[in-house]
Motif scaffolding. Structure first.
Motif, PDB file in Angstrom:
ATOM      1  N   GLY A   1      22.520 -17.984  -0.785  1.00 52.60           N
ATOM      2  CA  GLY A   1      22.475 -16.526  -0.808  1.00 52.60           C
ATOM      3  C   GLY A   1      21.783 -15.968   0.433  1.00 52.60           C
ATOM      4  O   GLY A   1      21.046 -16.672   1.129  1.00 52.60           O
ATOM      5  N   GLU A   2      22.005 -14.680   0.684  1.00 50.69           N
ATOM      6  CA  GLU A   2      21.461 -14.058   1.881  1.00 50.69           C
ATOM      7  C   GLU A   2      19.932 -14.101   1.909  1.00 50.69           C
ATOM      8  O   GLU A   2      19.337 -14.376   2.951  1.00 50.69           O
ATOM      9  N   ARG A   3      19.294 -13.834   0.785  1.00 46.25           N
ATOM     10  CA  ARG A   3      17.823 -13.808   0.763  1.00 46.25           C
ATOM     11  C   ARG A   3      17.242 -15.177   1.072  1.00 46.25           C
ATOM     12  O   ARG A   3      16.276 -15.292   1.838  1.00 46.25           O
ATOM     13  N   ALA A   4      17.822 -16.223   0.486  1.00 48.22           N
ATOM     14  CA  ALA A   4      17.314 -17.570   0.737  1.00 48.22           C
ATOM     15  C   ALA A   4      17.533 -17.964   2.196  1.00 48.22           C
ATOM     16  O   ALA A   4      16.643 -18.540   2.837  1.00 48.22           O
ATOM     17  N   MET A   5      18.709 -17.648   2.735  1.00 52.89           N
ATOM     18  CA  MET A   5      18.969 -17.991   4.140  1.00 52.89           C
ATOM     19  C   MET A   5      18.049 -17.219   5.079  1.00 52.89           C
ATOM     20  O   MET A   5      17.593 -17.753   6.094  1.00 52.89           O
ATOM     21  N   ASP A   6      17.753 -15.951   4.729  1.00 50.60           N
ATOM     22  CA  ASP A   6      16.841 -15.162   5.567  1.00 50.60           C
ATOM     23  C   ASP A   6      15.435 -15.766   5.559  1.00 50.60           C
ATOM     24  O   ASP A   6      14.757 -15.804   6.604  1.00 50.60           O
ATOM     25  N   LEU A   7      14.990 -16.246   4.408  1.00 48.92           N
ATOM     26  CA  LEU A   7      13.672 -16.879   4.344  1.00 48.92           C
ATOM     27  C   LEU A   7      13.671 -18.210   5.083  1.00 48.92           C
ATOM     28  O   LEU A   7      12.658 -18.599   5.688  1.00 48.92           O
ATOM     29  N   ALA A   8      14.782 -18.934   5.034  1.00 50.11           N
ATOM     30  CA  ALA A   8      14.890 -20.170   5.810  1.00 50.11           C
ATOM     31  C   ALA A   8      14.784 -19.864   7.305  1.00 50.11           C
ATOM     32  O   ALA A   8      14.151 -20.610   8.055  1.00 50.11           O
ATOM     33  N   GLU A   9      15.398 -18.764   7.737  1.00 48.69           N
ATOM     34  CA  GLU A   9      15.306 -18.368   9.141  1.00 48.69           C
ATOM     35  C   GLU A   9      13.873 -17.995   9.512  1.00 48.69           C
ATOM     36  O   GLU A   9      13.398 -18.345  10.605  1.00 48.69           O
ATOM     37  N   GLU A  10      13.163 -17.325   8.604  1.00 49.95           N
ATOM     38  CA  GLU A  10      11.747 -17.028   8.845  1.00 49.95           C
ATOM     39  C   GLU A  10      10.951 -18.309   9.022  1.00 49.95           C
ATOM     40  O   GLU A  10      10.062 -18.388   9.878  1.00 49.95           O
ATOM     41  N   HIS A  11      11.258 -19.307   8.207  1.00 47.85           N
ATOM     42  CA  HIS A  11      10.584 -20.603   8.281  1.00 47.85           C
ATOM     43  C   HIS A  11      10.796 -21.228   9.657  1.00 47.85           C
ATOM     44  O   HIS A  11       9.855 -21.730  10.292  1.00 47.85           O
ATOM     45  N   ARG A  12      12.037 -21.198  10.142  1.00 45.18           N
ATOM     46  CA  ARG A  12      12.358 -21.768  11.452  1.00 45.18           C
ATOM     47  C   ARG A  12      11.624 -21.021  12.567  1.00 45.18           C
ATOM     48  O   ARG A  12      11.053 -21.643  13.479  1.00 45.18           O
ATOM     49  N   LEU A  13      11.622 -19.699  12.488  1.00 44.25           N
ATOM     50  CA  LEU A  13      10.974 -18.897  13.515  1.00 44.25           C
ATOM     51  C   LEU A  13       9.459 -19.077  13.505  1.00 44.25           C
ATOM     52  O   LEU A  13       8.813 -18.998  14.559  1.00 44.25           O
ATOM     53  N   HIS A  14       8.887 -19.324  12.333  1.00 41.56           N
ATOM     54  CA  HIS A  14       7.445 -19.591  12.256  1.00 41.56           C
ATOM     55  C   HIS A  14       7.101 -20.850  13.043  1.00 41.56           C
ATOM     56  O   HIS A  14       6.114 -20.877  13.798  1.00 41.56           O
ATOM     57  N   ILE A  15       7.912 -21.904  12.883  1.00 40.81           N
ATOM     58  CA  ILE A  15       7.691 -23.145  13.638  1.00 40.81           C
ATOM     59  C   ILE A  15       7.838 -22.889  15.131  1.00 40.81           C
ATOM     60  O   ILE A  15       7.007 -23.313  15.938  1.00 40.81           O
ATOM     61  N   THR A  16       8.908 -22.169  15.504  1.00 44.95           N
ATOM     62  CA  THR A  16       9.166 -21.886  16.915  1.00 44.95           C
ATOM     63  C   THR A  16       8.052 -21.044  17.527  1.00 44.95           C
ATOM     64  O   THR A  16       7.635 -21.276  18.663  1.00 44.95           O
ATOM     65  N   THR A  17       7.554 -20.074  16.766  1.00 46.61           N
ATOM     66  CA  THR A  17       6.524 -19.169  17.282  1.00 46.61           C
ATOM     67  C   THR A  17       5.197 -19.873  17.513  1.00 46.61           C
ATOM     68  O   THR A  17       4.539 -19.672  18.539  1.00 46.61           O
ATOM     69  N   TRP A  18       4.824 -20.753  16.572  1.00 49.44           N
ATOM     70  CA  TRP A  18       3.476 -21.301  16.595  1.00 49.44           C
ATOM     71  C   TRP A  18       3.374 -22.734  17.134  1.00 49.44           C
ATOM     72  O   TRP A  18       2.311 -23.131  17.608  1.00 49.44           O
TER      73      TRP A  18
END
Length: 252
Positions: free
Chosen positions: A186-203
């Motif tokens: 679903g869109e919400r789960a995929m959006d949270l997965a993208e947040e997870h990826r960006l958190h790793i990339t950011t930090w």
């Protein structure tokens, strides 16, 4: 009378909410209803569900799965051959990624320049350097490890507290999503997965989609990661892995 929605959910290892969703979008509508109007599934429905889950595991969007299954020219044996070929290709691709990035590292934040008192204040009873030697042995030669070392060595106590707070807030939202029965694709789960990826990339280090997919597999395969994510909500590790894969397919 066939099988109830609860029985089918148990057979297939999916949630009742997922089966309801498949029915709502016309992907898997039960062949019958009980006198009380409840969904009843027959063996043909179970066969279709099995094919749906095959393609879902391979990362196909649900609308593409519907096209594949409803093709009037399709042959069940051809479906199996196609799925076998896709699975074989995915296994080979994952093996190549594993050789390239050695699974990467997401569990350990290395080079943490904090006093023992500050470490305890930020991380509580969890020792952030507990697996330092193992991480160095497994990933010490990768670019991801080197980049994570460089960044982590510069972080202050406030930086680490911000990282922990962001992770905890994300975990609360993802646990609530799983509890609500939201599907991994679903869109919400995929959006949270993208947040997870960006958190790793950011930090920590650049985390492209292929690497993120590899991490998702590790979250289920490694008991320590699985225990960490499942502690947020039972079944969350596998749900997150599926959402990460679905997000990577969506972004491809």
């Amino acid at each position: 009378m066939g099988y109830s929605v609860g029985q089918v959910a148990g057979f297939a290892g999916v949630t009742v909410r997922t089966l309801h969703h498949y029915d709502e979008i016309g992907l898997l509508s039960p062949s019958g209803r009980s006198p009380a109007g409840h969904r009843r599934y027959d063996d043909a429905d179970l066969d279709r569900l099995q094919r749906i889950l095959f393609y879902r595991e391979l990362g196909f969007p649900l609308d593409e799965v519907a096209v594949l299954l409803d093709d009037p020219e399709s042959d069940p044996r051809e479906h199996l051959r196609r799925q076998h070929a896709l699975l074989t290709d995915r296994i080979a691709r994952l093996q190549q990624m594993a050789k390239a990035v050695e699974h990467a590292m997401e569990a350990k934040k290395m080079g943490i320049n904090l006093t023992p008192e500050e470490k305890f204040e930020v991380f509580g009873e969890h020792d952030p350097e507990q697996y330092e030697e193992e991480v160095r042995e497994r990933w010490g030669g990768t670019e991801a490890y080197a980049e994570s070392q460089r960044r982590a060595a510069s972080y202050t106590k406030d930086d680490w507290q911000r990282i922990q707070d962001q992770s905890a807030e994300w975990g609360s939202r993802y646990a609530a999503l799983v509890e609500a029965g939201e599907p991994a694709e679903g869109e919400r789960a995929m959006d949270l997965a993208e947040e997870h990826r960006l958190h790793i990339t950011t930090w920590f280090y650049d985390c492209p989609y292929e690497m993120h997919t590899c991490l998702g597999e590790m979250y289920v395969a490694d008991e320590r990661f699985k225990a960490f994510y499942d502690a947020l909500r039972p079944g969350l590790a596998e749900h997150l892995r599926d959402a990460i894969l679905a997000n990577a397919v969506r972004r491809a």
